[in-house]
Design an enzyme around this catalytic site. Structure first.
Site, PDB file in Angstrom:
ATOM      1  CG  ASN A  50       2.415   4.942  -1.709  1.00 53.58           C
ATOM      2  OD1 ASN A  50       1.550   4.072  -1.626  1.00 53.58           O
ATOM      3  ND2 ASN A  50       3.665   4.726  -1.351  1.00 53.58           N
ATOM      4  CG  ASP A 252       5.393   8.679  -2.163  1.00 52.89           C
ATOM      5  OD1 ASP A 252       6.257   9.104  -2.953  1.00 52.89           O
ATOM      6  OD2 ASP A 252       5.337   7.498  -1.786  1.00 52.89           O
TER       7      ASP A 252
END
Length: 309
Positions: A50, A252
């Site tokens: 991610n 993320d």
């Protein structure tokens, strides 16, 4: 306002990659109960992957270092990263199956998640060290997380330090970290709950252990920047107002944005602002990777913030 990313910053992500198996149910099953799924889907996830996709979307040359199985899922996962512009030549193909996350989601938005780490736990320190030592890159920011073994993360930190590169560590899932690793981290990006799970009573303890800076993410309350370099204590940078759809991928996206900005030469506060804007855009979409990121959209959001200040 933060400087926009340089066209060629390099970010190296050492971390996890999973196939997310999504199962929608009317309600979550009780112990021993069988329920019928309403729908199923497969998506690609893992904190490392991610973060790599987010960094590539934000304009960085992005190199992913991880491990996948020799199975079809491993091949499909690498193809997915390549389509996102991520260099996957640093990925090891191992005998263990590609990691999976089994996610049950009910109509009320609650979920149950079971992660099978698989190949992620086979990522070796030797492989990480070899890849980082031989990258044909003059300067980079290395990003890692704790969905891979500690010795692989420590190898990333030591190899980065040997080359004069900075390590950004997103400490999730949080656990007590070896002191020698904390001393090599340039920027740690925990959320507020993870700080205590790292074995520290406070952020001050993490800084005393040698960590260069700690940027604590607080969701809708923004981020706190602690670096011990400036008088007056931590700085609170507010979150940017957006229409939130899904917050799953916010951390993320933030870590990736911060790393890209640091690799572009931004100061820590400006890099944290850039990461905050990246996270704000990500949460306007659904799923672990959220809405697609690009540097122009981040700059526009930051310009709107500056104009309204």
């Amino acid at each position: 306002m933060p400087n926009p990313p340089d066209p060629t910053p390099t970010v190296v992500v050492v971390g996890s990659l999973n196939a997310d198996l999504l199962i929608d149910v009317e309600r979550l099953p009780r112990a021993g109960e069988t329920v019928t799924a309403l729908a199923t889907a497969v998506a690609w996830g893992g904190k490392g992957a991610n973060q790599a996709v987010a960094a590539a979307g934000l304009g960085a040359r992005t190199i992913f270092v991880g491990a996948v199985g020799r199975d079809s899922r491993g091949t499909e996962a690498l193809d997915d990263l390549a389509r996102a512009g991520v260099d996957t030549t640093g990925v090891d193909r191992v005998e263990q199956p590609t990691g999976t996350a089994h996610v049950l989601r009910d109509a009320a938005g609650e979920n149950l998640i079971v992660v099978v780490p698989g190949a992620n736990h086979a990522l070796s320190a030797d492989h990480v060290r070899h890849v980082l030592e031989h990258l044909d890159v003059d300067d980079a920011v290395v990003v890692s997380n704790l969905e891979v073994p500690d010795d692989a993360v420590l190898a990333a930190a030591t190899a980065a330090a040997a080359r004069g590169w900075r390590l950004v560590l997103n400490p999730g899932p949080a656990r007590i970290l070896p002191p020698e690793l904390l001393a090599l981290v340039a920027v740690l990006t925990p959320n507020a709950e993870e700080v205590l799970l790292l074995g520290a009573d406070s952020v001050a303890d993490l800084l005393a252990a040698g960590t260069g800076a700690v940027v604590v993410t607080r969701g809708a309350d923004g981020v706190d920047v602690h670096d011990g370099e400036r008088a007056g204590g931590p700085r609170r940078l507010p979150a940017l107002p957006v229409d939130v759809v899904d917050t799953v991928g916010a951390g993320d996206a933030f870590t990736a944005g911060l790393a890209v900005a640091l690799a572009s030469g931004a100061r820590l506060d400006d890099a944290a602002l850039f990461g905050t804007a990246a996270a704000a855009i990500a949460v306007t979409g659904s799923g672990a990777r959220g809405a697609p990121l690009d540097p122009a959209a981040v700059r526009a959001l930051l310009a709107d913030r500056a104009a309204g200040a």
